[in-house]
Design an enzyme around this catalytic site. Structure first.
Site: not given
Length: 112
Positions: A29, A85, A98, A100
């Protein structure tokens, strides 16, 4: 219009890639929230969890398995967090599913 993640998959935008296979791509990230913060994305564009169908089971399962393997490779032996999310209220900023993977420090709860 393709998302920033699609542009990363297509190598139109550079990324620090840590894993790639036919199904998914993982990269660091650019705005990490933990010492280790890696995004795992399916190569096939899926907007969010709300857009999954039965055909996506293997893809999502592969992404989760890859997250586990990356956590091991990154030495996250004390634990880590895998977060998805969904939607604007859930904090999703990029319209491409995606995961994390975060670790490398004690993570608190609740997160937000």
């Amino acid at each position: 219009m393709p998302s920033i993640f699609t542009k990363i998959i297509d190598r139109e935008i550079p990324a620090d890639i840590v894993f790639e296979d036919d199904t998914c791509l993982a990269f660091r990230d650019i705005s990490p929230k933990a010492p280790t913060h890696i995004l795992i994305i399916p190569k096939r564009e899926i907007v969010s969890l709300d857009d999954l169908n039965d055909e996506d089971e293997q893809t999502v399962g592969r992404c989760v398995m890859v997250a586990s393997k990356i956590a091991e490779a990154e030495g996250l032996t004390n634990g880590y967090r895998l977060v998805v999310n969904c939607g604007s209220d859930g904090g999703q900023e990029v319209p491409h599913l995606h995961f994390h993977l975060m670790g490398g420090r004690k993570l608190t709860w609740p997160p937000g």
